[in-house]
Write an enzyme that holds these catalytic residues in place. Sequence first.
Site, mmCIF file in Angstrom:
data_model
loop_
_atom_site.group_PDB
_atom_site.id
_atom_site.type_symbol
_atom_site.label_atom_id
_atom_site.label_comp_id
_atom_site.label_asym_id
_atom_site.label_seq_id
_atom_site.Cartn_x
_atom_site.Cartn_y
_atom_site.Cartn_z
ATOM 1 N N ASP A 488 8.633 17.917 47.225
ATOM 2 C CA ASP A 488 9.871 17.130 47.136
ATOM 3 C C ASP A 488 11.025 18.090 46.871
ATOM 4 O OD1 ASP A 488 11.033 14.219 46.701
ATOM 5 O OD2 ASP A 488 11.917 15.507 45.162
ATOM 6 N N ASN A 496 23.099 15.545 49.181
ATOM 7 C CA ASN A 496 23.778 14.765 50.218
ATOM 8 C C ASN A 496 25.135 14.271 49.723
ATOM 9 O OD1 ASN A 496 21.954 14.988 52.293
ATOM 10 N ND2 ASN A 496 20.756 13.198 51.659
ATOM 11 N N HIS A 501 25.524 14.365 54.729
ATOM 12 C CA HIS A 501 24.198 14.184 55.323
ATOM 13 C C HIS A 501 23.901 15.218 56.406
ATOM 14 C CE1 HIS A 501 22.992 10.498 53.254
ATOM 15 N NE2 HIS A 501 24.276 10.113 53.324
ATOM 16 N N GLU A 531 13.078 13.422 51.853
ATOM 17 C CA GLU A 531 13.021 14.835 51.477
ATOM 18 C C GLU A 531 11.619 15.254 51.056
ATOM 19 O OE1 GLU A 531 14.350 12.579 47.747
ATOM 20 O OE2 GLU A 531 14.538 12.417 49.912
#
Length: 631
Positions: A488, A496, A501, A531
């Site tokens: 992760d 973001n 993005h 992610e």
Amino acid sequence: MNEPKNPFTTLLVMLAGILAVAALALWAESSNKSAHLQGLDNGLRHAALSIGNDVVDSIEMADVVLLGLTGEIKAYGGVDQVGTRLDHIIAELSKHAPDLRNIHVIGKDGHLIATTVTNADMHRTFADRAYFQYHATTASDEPLLGSPIVSRLSGEHIVTITKRLNDPSGAFAGVVVAHLAIDRFNTLLERYMSAFGSASAVVVHTDGTLLAATSEFADRIGKKVSLPPVQADLQDQLSTPVTTRAWSLDDRSRRTASFASSHPPVSITLGILQDSIAQEWAYDSRDRWFIGIALMVAAVALSLRWYRQAKLHHASMTTLRQREQELQLLADASGDLIERLSVDGVREYVSAAAVDVLGCRPVDLVGTRVFDHLAREDRLTTTEKFVDFKRDGSEINRVVSRYIRPDGSEAWLETTLTRLEAHGILRGFVAITRDVTRRKLRHDELDALANTDTLTGLANRRAFDTALTTRLQAARDNATPLSLLIIDVDRFKLYNDTYGHASGDDCLKAVATATRSAVRRDDFVARYGGEEFAVLLERADADAARATAEKIRRTIASLRYPHERNLPWGYATISIGTATTGTDEITPDTAHMLFNAADAALYRAKGSGRNRVQSDDGTNDDTDAGKVVNV
């Protein structure tokens, strides 16, 4: 069709072949006889060498014992100075020569001074013995090998090895005597010659005295005999000729081999009766000739039976050829490639469609194997399916394989096979092939789209689920561990929010590329969602999984990808959870349990400060290594 045009001509050829086999059998029998005789000669040479070495070793060991004894006596200053110690000396020396029966020390007056014979008559004189008189009158101190005699102390038949004793002035002081039992040599000869059947062996002193012999000549031991001369001091005993000659002992002809030695002066002669060799060969070959004649009679009978059935067979082949002609007419009119194959997969007929499907003229393909020019990755699988179909007739609904055309282009071919049988006998196959390249490429394209993450180019979650199931099955079949890593990107939502993005997508691409570069080529890497990434490590235990996870973590950190809100580092980092399943733990629920275990470990890694690796077994929870967050 490679069928005989004239059965009668073929019958004549078969009978001629049988006669040729009979002639070959005669030649082989002659060769076998020569080889048998050569083997017999080699066996005689080796036996003569082995017996000779054994006899020489026994005599030379007696020489060594006598040399040691005379040395001990000399060291004490002569026989008169040794005294009672002499009995102990000869007893000790006799232990080093197990073939010796007894050892004596005889004084210069011919009476015993010491002996290994228990309760011996010490007053007995040996002055009349030939060896005593020889040493008393000859100054040589070389050992003397005597003729067979009967021991006056033990009553055994013996051969003596003697050596002169001198006093300090060099005058005669007596004789030391070693006894070798004749029975020992006789037994040795009998043991070796038992392997040859009607075989004889003798050991002869160079003066012509018979020292030992097999049982048929045992009554001649100790007497002078006349045998053909044996060359002494042979350079290579195994290269000496084996000859056929008559023995003067009984005037019978024998196959003879010899061994000779000048020190000690003995020779060994072995022989097998010529009559027994011929009788043995006749006995052995009788069975072979009986079997050979029986086989020839059976072969002739089978040939005649074949001839009676040949016409029926030709009628069947004519019908089959007519069917083939009909098939050829249909095949030439078809857009699919139709081929007639032999039982071994060799093309016997190829339709006109070969130009469009394979890029070759039919005439160029006839005589080639149907597996030629398949892609190497598909050749073995296709061949195995063909062999299975040939063996048990198992149905092949479809065989798809890649074919390499002469121009180097690759085509995907779909082939079905049909068996051709006549009277229950497999005669070959019919193969119908069509080009499915466009359909296969479209299928692969759709499959790739369905299983690939468009952003990172990695496998997607759908492909991951399939790979997890498949690789768990392989781990169970191969009894190897499987590890799962769940990755992760730390604080990615904040990334973001900070950079947008589009930059977030670039960050994910960089993480995907770095992760792929940090694992093995066969390891499976997928973007699981958002992610999160997942990695499957085959043949990797818990320790290997942690090491790989740490390598990935360090690789991502080394990018220094800016992430100012990911404190305290200020660049993008990842957290990893690992889980490993043992080879004996795989069940239908294992996939779900393995993923949950890795996900729980990831949760602990994020709760423990991020930018770290945690395992499902708790490893790294409280270790300094697990708390290292800077690269």
